[in-house]
Design an enzyme around this catalytic site. Structure first.
Site, PDB file in Angstrom:
ATOM      1  N   ASP A  86       2.174   5.497  -8.105  1.00  0.00           N
ATOM      2  CA  ASP A  86       2.770   4.501  -7.202  1.00  0.00           C
ATOM      3  C   ASP A  86       4.051   5.019  -6.565  1.00  0.00           C
ATOM      4  O   ASP A  86       4.669   5.974  -7.050  1.00  0.00           O
ATOM      5  CB  ASP A  86       3.047   3.184  -7.942  1.00  0.00           C
ATOM      6  N   GLU A 180       4.898   2.696 -12.201  1.00  0.00           N
ATOM      7  CA  GLU A 180       6.131   3.124 -12.877  1.00  0.00           C
ATOM      8  C   GLU A 180       7.333   2.446 -12.246  1.00  0.00           C
ATOM      9  O   GLU A 180       8.269   2.036 -12.930  1.00  0.00           O
ATOM     10  CB  GLU A 180       6.283   4.648 -12.784  1.00  0.00           C
TER      11      GLU A 180
HETATM   12 ZN   LIG Z   1       9.379   7.974 -10.133  1.00  0.00          ZN
END
Ligand SMILES: [Zn+2]
Length: 427
Positions: A86, A180
């Site tokens: 992501d 994350e």
């Molecule tokens: Zn990162």
């Protein structure tokens, strides 16, 4: 000098960067929080399979998992690497990576019309990248170096090792995970996907040479205050104004332990939100500290202050403290080999190690408590999370070299004896 294959690294990074994999906190109840991440993770699983790894996409956790099997009879523990698919909370629609070959150290006009300029006088780190192949966005989106440079570095390492079967190694696991940036991915990770892995590294942020095993301990505090509403005309001796109580509480917080007055190894209290009327008040805040006992003291300070307020006002405060994550150092401090191995690989790759405290959290904060201690390496770029993000192909190549050296050095030190030199306090 190139370690692996700059052409491959450049092409692969550009392809990855163009994909919109932005994560969304408001969708954090879904795993993952956006469909672009599923697409990319599945693609990465397939790519690892084509490289000859045992690879799959874990539908439950949204992680792409690959295992490069040992090609030595030697007994060596499996190790792992993590990068996240992501990208941060910034425009990721229609990303157009720009390649600046043989970068000359001058300012780069990303968009003339909108006057978006990447200027080394503003970002002097750029001057160290002269002569390299610099990649930027067109100034209207982020580039997604964080963490597509990490993914590219891991892929380049896997490709290199599969193309050089003469290089001996133990089992190497790679995981490409979701979300994350919204603090979720590491929580989803299933350690059953990394069987017997002794330790791992995240490849997240930082310049080549940066290394982090010391992060915040973090908790979230919510406080509710109950007032008593009475008609103001008849309020004498009866009304209890929750706003007054809230202000009293806030003014008793340590005014010098706040983010704007802390750096390096300092911790802090941060009031994120405070809202009140006469009837009730709600405060949400966070506590951050590297040092375990300081952190415990900060939590205790809040509990004691609430107790004091309850004594003063008659049990009108309730507090809830939720631990968000724990310092990775707690899981590393007795295992110096994990740090020494990485730093030995840095030196072998011609990098000067730069160990520093990370004033935040990483996926490793959630993975380490699952039994796999996971400090952070780097992904090479700069200006993460915005329109000025950049990376060079040479930096990604350096990451691939470091990862390969960690793998080979792990086998070598298994044979000759591990570097168990105790960790020094560097702060
Ligand atoms: Zn990162």
């Amino acid at each position: 000098m190139s370690f692996y294959n700059l052409d491959y690294e450049e092409k692969r990074f550009i392809q990855l960067a163009k994909k919109n994999t932005r994560s969304y906190y408001e969708h954090h109840d879904q795993i993952p929080s956006s469909p672009g991440q599923v697409e990319l993770a599945k693609e990465l699983a397939k790519e690892m399979e084509e490289l000859g790894l045992d690879a799959y996409y874990n539908e439950k956790t949204a992680f792409a998992i690959g295992k490069l099997s040992a090609n030595t009879a030697e007994k060596v523990t499996p190790i792992g690497f993590f990068a996240h698919v992501d990208t941060a909370d910034f425009n990721a629609v229609n990303i157009k990576p720009q390649i600046h070959e043989n970068y000359d150290g001058q300012k780069i006009i990303l968009d003339e019309k909108d006057n978006i300029v990447l200027d080394p006088t503003e970002f002097p780190d750029l001057l160290n990248l002269r002569g390299q192949t610099l990649i930027t966005s067109d100034g209207h989106t982020l580039l997604g170096v964080d963490d597509k440079a990490g993914i590219t570095g891991a892929l380049a390492m896997l490709k290199y090792l599969t193309e050089h079967p003469e290089i001996e190694h133990g089992d190497v696991f790679v995981a490409f995970g979701p979300d994350e940036e919204i603090g979720c991915g590491g929580q989803y990770f299933d350690p059953a996907d990394f069987p017997n892995v002794e330790f791992a590294y995240t490849l997240d942020n930082g310049r080549p040479g940066d290394f982090e095993y010391d992060t915040f301990n973090a908790s979230e505090v919510t406080i509710h205050i109950r007032g008593t509403v009475v008609h103001p005309g008849e309020a004498y001796g009866l009304m209890v104004n929750a706003t007054t109580l809230m202000n009293d509480f806030l003014s008793n917080l340590p005014q010098d332990q706040v983010p704007e007055k802390s750096r390096n190894h300092d911790g802090y209290f941060l009031v994120l939100h405070a809202q009140s009327n006469v009837d009730h008040a709600d405060i949400s805040m966070i506590i951050r500290d590297f040092d375990q006992s300081e952190y415990n003291r900060k939590e205790q300070f809040i509990r004691d202050l609430v107790k004091k307020m309850n004594k003063k006002y008659g049990n009108r405060f309730t507090v809830n403290i939720r631990e968000q994550y724990e310092n990775i150092y707690n899981y590393i401090k007795d295992k110096p080999y994990i740090v020494n191995l990485a730093l030995d690989a840095y030196r072998k790759s011609g990098l000067k190690p730069n160990v520093q405290s990370f004033r935040g959290g990483t996926d490793g904060n959630f993975i380490s408590p699952k039994g796999i201690p996971t400090p952070n390496l780097f992904n090479g770029g700069g200006n993460y999370h915005g329109r000025y993000e950049y990376v060079t192909v040479e930096q990604i190549d350096k990451l691939a070299e470091v990862l390969t050296n960690i793998v080979t050095e792990h086998l070598r030190q298994t044979r000759t004896g591990r570097n168990e030199k105790p960790l020094e306090k560097y702060w």
